[in-house]
Design a protein around this motif. Sequence first.
Motif, short mmCIF file in Angstrom:
data_model
loop_
_atom_site.label_atom_id
_atom_site.label_comp_id
_atom_site.label_asym_id
_atom_site.label_seq_id
_atom_site.Cartn_x
_atom_site.Cartn_y
_atom_site.Cartn_z
N ASP A 117 0.84 -1.18 0.00
CA ASP A 117 0.00 0.00 0.00
C ASP A 117 0.88 1.24 0.00
O ASP A 117 1.48 1.57 1.00
CB ASP A 117 -0.83 -0.05 1.27
CG ASP A 117 -1.86 1.06 1.30
OD1 ASP A 117 -3.00 0.75 1.60
OD2 ASP A 117 -1.50 2.21 1.02
N ASP A 118 0.99 1.85 -1.14
CA ASP A 118 1.81 3.06 -1.16
C ASP A 118 1.11 4.13 -1.97
O ASP A 118 1.67 4.72 -2.88
CB ASP A 118 3.20 2.76 -1.71
CG ASP A 118 4.17 3.88 -1.41
OD1 ASP A 118 3.91 4.64 -0.46
OD2 ASP A 118 5.18 4.00 -2.13
N GLN A 119 -0.13 4.35 -1.64
CA GLN A 119 -0.88 5.38 -2.34
C GLN A 119 -0.23 6.74 -2.07
O GLN A 119 0.33 6.95 -1.01
CB GLN A 119 -2.31 5.44 -1.82
CG GLN A 119 -3.06 4.16 -2.04
CD GLN A 119 -4.45 4.25 -1.44
OE1 GLN A 119 -4.75 5.18 -0.70
NE2 GLN A 119 -5.26 3.29 -1.75
N SER B 282 14.41 -4.63 10.46
CA SER B 282 15.34 -3.52 10.67
C SER B 282 14.85 -2.26 9.95
O SER B 282 15.01 -1.15 10.45
CB SER B 282 16.78 -3.90 10.31
OG SER B 282 16.94 -3.89 8.92
N TRP B 283 14.18 -2.42 8.82
CA TRP B 283 13.59 -1.25 8.13
C TRP B 283 12.60 -0.54 9.06
O TRP B 283 12.65 0.66 9.26
CB TRP B 283 12.79 -1.68 6.90
CG TRP B 283 13.61 -1.94 5.68
CD1 TRP B 283 14.97 -1.82 5.56
CD2 TRP B 283 13.11 -2.37 4.41
NE1 TRP B 283 15.34 -2.17 4.28
CE2 TRP B 283 14.24 -2.51 3.56
CE3 TRP B 283 11.84 -2.67 3.91
CZ2 TRP B 283 14.12 -2.92 2.24
CZ3 TRP B 283 11.73 -3.08 2.59
CH2 TRP B 283 12.86 -3.20 1.76
N ILE B 284 11.70 -1.36 9.61
CA ILE B 284 10.61 -0.78 10.41
C ILE B 284 11.17 -0.17 11.69
O ILE B 284 10.82 0.95 12.06
CB ILE B 284 9.55 -1.85 10.75
CG1 ILE B 284 8.89 -2.36 9.47
CG2 ILE B 284 8.53 -1.31 11.77
CD1 ILE B 284 7.59 -1.73 9.09
N ARG B 285 12.07 -0.91 12.34
CA ARG B 285 12.59 -0.41 13.62
C ARG B 285 13.39 0.87 13.44
O ARG B 285 13.23 1.83 14.19
CB ARG B 285 13.44 -1.48 14.30
CG ARG B 285 12.57 -2.59 14.86
CD ARG B 285 13.38 -3.72 15.42
NE ARG B 285 12.48 -4.70 16.04
CZ ARG B 285 12.84 -5.93 16.35
NH1 ARG B 285 14.09 -6.34 16.12
NH2 ARG B 285 11.98 -6.76 16.90
N ARG B 286 14.21 0.87 12.41
CA ARG B 286 14.98 2.07 12.15
C ARG B 286 14.04 3.24 11.83
O ARG B 286 14.22 4.36 12.32
CB ARG B 286 15.95 1.83 10.98
CG ARG B 286 17.11 2.81 10.95
CD ARG B 286 18.05 2.53 9.80
NE ARG B 286 18.41 1.10 9.72
CZ ARG B 286 18.65 0.46 8.56
NH1 ARG B 286 18.57 1.09 7.41
NH2 ARG B 286 18.98 -0.81 8.57
N SER B 287 13.02 2.95 11.05
CA SER B 287 12.06 4.01 10.70
C SER B 287 11.37 4.56 11.93
O SER B 287 11.20 5.78 12.07
CB SER B 287 10.99 3.46 9.76
OG SER B 287 11.57 2.94 8.60
N GLU C 227 11.23 11.94 5.19
CA GLU C 227 12.68 11.85 5.37
C GLU C 227 13.19 10.41 5.35
O GLU C 227 14.38 10.17 5.31
CB GLU C 227 13.09 12.51 6.71
CG GLU C 227 12.93 14.02 6.66
CD GLU C 227 13.25 14.66 8.01
OE1 GLU C 227 13.83 13.98 8.87
OE2 GLU C 227 12.89 15.85 8.19
N LEU C 228 12.28 9.44 5.40
CA LEU C 228 12.69 8.03 5.38
C LEU C 228 12.99 7.60 3.95
O LEU C 228 12.52 8.20 2.99
CB LEU C 228 11.59 7.13 5.94
CG LEU C 228 11.09 7.41 7.35
CD1 LEU C 228 9.94 6.47 7.68
CD2 LEU C 228 12.20 7.27 8.37
N GLU C 229 13.78 6.51 3.83
CA GLU C 229 14.00 5.90 2.53
C GLU C 229 12.64 5.47 1.97
O GLU C 229 11.79 4.99 2.73
CB GLU C 229 14.87 4.64 2.67
CG GLU C 229 16.26 4.90 3.20
CD GLU C 229 17.10 5.66 2.19
OE1 GLU C 229 16.96 5.38 0.98
OE2 GLU C 229 17.87 6.56 2.59
N PRO C 230 12.44 5.59 0.66
CA PRO C 230 11.13 5.27 0.08
C PRO C 230 10.60 3.88 0.47
O PRO C 230 9.45 3.75 0.85
CB PRO C 230 11.37 5.35 -1.43
CG PRO C 230 12.55 6.24 -1.59
CD PRO C 230 13.38 6.08 -0.34
N GLN C 231 11.47 2.86 0.40
CA GLN C 231 11.00 1.51 0.72
C GLN C 231 10.58 1.40 2.18
O GLN C 231 9.61 0.72 2.52
CB GLN C 231 12.13 0.51 0.47
CG GLN C 231 12.07 -0.12 -0.89
CD GLN C 231 13.13 -1.18 -1.02
OE1 GLN C 231 14.27 -0.97 -0.60
NE2 GLN C 231 12.77 -2.31 -1.60
#
Lengths: 285, 186
Positions: free
Chosen positions: B112-114, B171-176, B136-140
């Motif tokens: 979901d990336d509307q 790690s993506w989610i936690r860092r985000s 400010e986060l990486e797109p993914q």
Amino acid sequence: MNTPADDNNHLRYAEYVLGVLDADARAAVAHEVQTTEAAATAVALWQQRLMPLTEEVVEVEPAAYVWARIHHALQLNAPARGRPRQGLWNNLPLWHWLGIGASAAAIALLVVVTVPRTAPPAPTSTANPSYMAATIRQDNGVIGWTATMDPKNARMVVVPASPTAFASGRAPELWLIPPGGKPISVGMITPDQPTTLALDPALVAQLGPKAALAVSVEPIGGSPTGQPTGPVIAKGAISGVPEASAHPRKVASTGIGSGATTAMLNAPDTPGMQQKTATETDRRS
Amino acid sequence: MSATRTIEQQELNQLLIEIGSEDQKAFAELYKRTSSKLFGVCLRMLRDRSEAEEVLQETYTTVWRRASSFNVAKASAITWLMTLARNKSIDRLRQHREEQLDDPLKLDETPDDQPTPAGHAETSQAHQRLQGCLDELEPQQRSSVREAFFTGATYNELATRCKVPLGTMKSWIRRSLMQLRTCLDQ
């Protein structure tokens, strides 16, 4: 400033609010929130941080019956659909009395009491009964409840006929079972008092001689699944007049007072009711 | 815009307080004002109308019972309501988790990336701020956070959907989340 342990905890709370934890981890955090102030505060902060995202979600209006179900589940007063109707229909002690002590004499008395002498005969349609009733019996044949339905005004009165005990935290829920269909919740009913239920249109559409009513034992707020989860303790078919018991089947408008709600009992047409039909015909002519 | 929004928020807070003393009219008014928002959230997570209706019913019966515990100092009414609706939706999703894992179709849905309506004049300052930090986060990573929030998916499900290893997703989610906290708490 933050120790790694702090960060880990913060992460768990953040993950909880975001919604990525599996069932067990979720339950663990939910428990912490209930029991420790620090967890509750941390979770509340994350909710403040992330919940604005819900503003992006497209609003969708729920169907009207959801509100009706909420009302039923909480046993609140009937939803405010215009002015509450006055008259006999709203007279719960009367229904109670009919449900428990119904007799031909009682019906006759009611007719005497409510038929105005000058009123013209009310037009009634036998093909399309304006009222329906059901006797909801327990497995041992004892009548648990009687229900009278008024499809036109989308309401139903359910009257307990014999005392039924419920464990604490449990309450009776009434279901409509369409022919060949799944039960539809009509609402929670009060165990020891008559309950008036407002019916949503989808439910009214299912009322008819092929449908049945049933009562199951559910948590106080109603079945959590939308289907009966506890034992079904009583059932009954919807019909004209329930057997020989003198329950009103149709109530016709006399044309005075508040329309259909100023009621008189009108010409039931099952064999057991012939006598009263004659009585009423006499009164009318 | 934000003045209107503030008044609306205060009115909702007030309604919830009145519901706490069993005011049925306030309850009806709150439902009228908020049910479409809550239903939208439930429906988006559960993707099934009748399930979303059940969860919405549970949510509002809980609102009625627990309104007296609502503390305006801790959360705004809308945050409190959304939290209830999301928690109940996620709990419902977890009940069905095994079925979902067995159903490849459900896992195959595209992330979901509307595009977000961040430019919308109608979103709150809080939303605009959050959006700024998400940007400010990486797109993914941003898209994973959004997917997680709106669908209530577990780490496992997210990893499968995005076709990355579980460890990567975690790690993506936690860092985000840590980045978001730093950005938002500034």
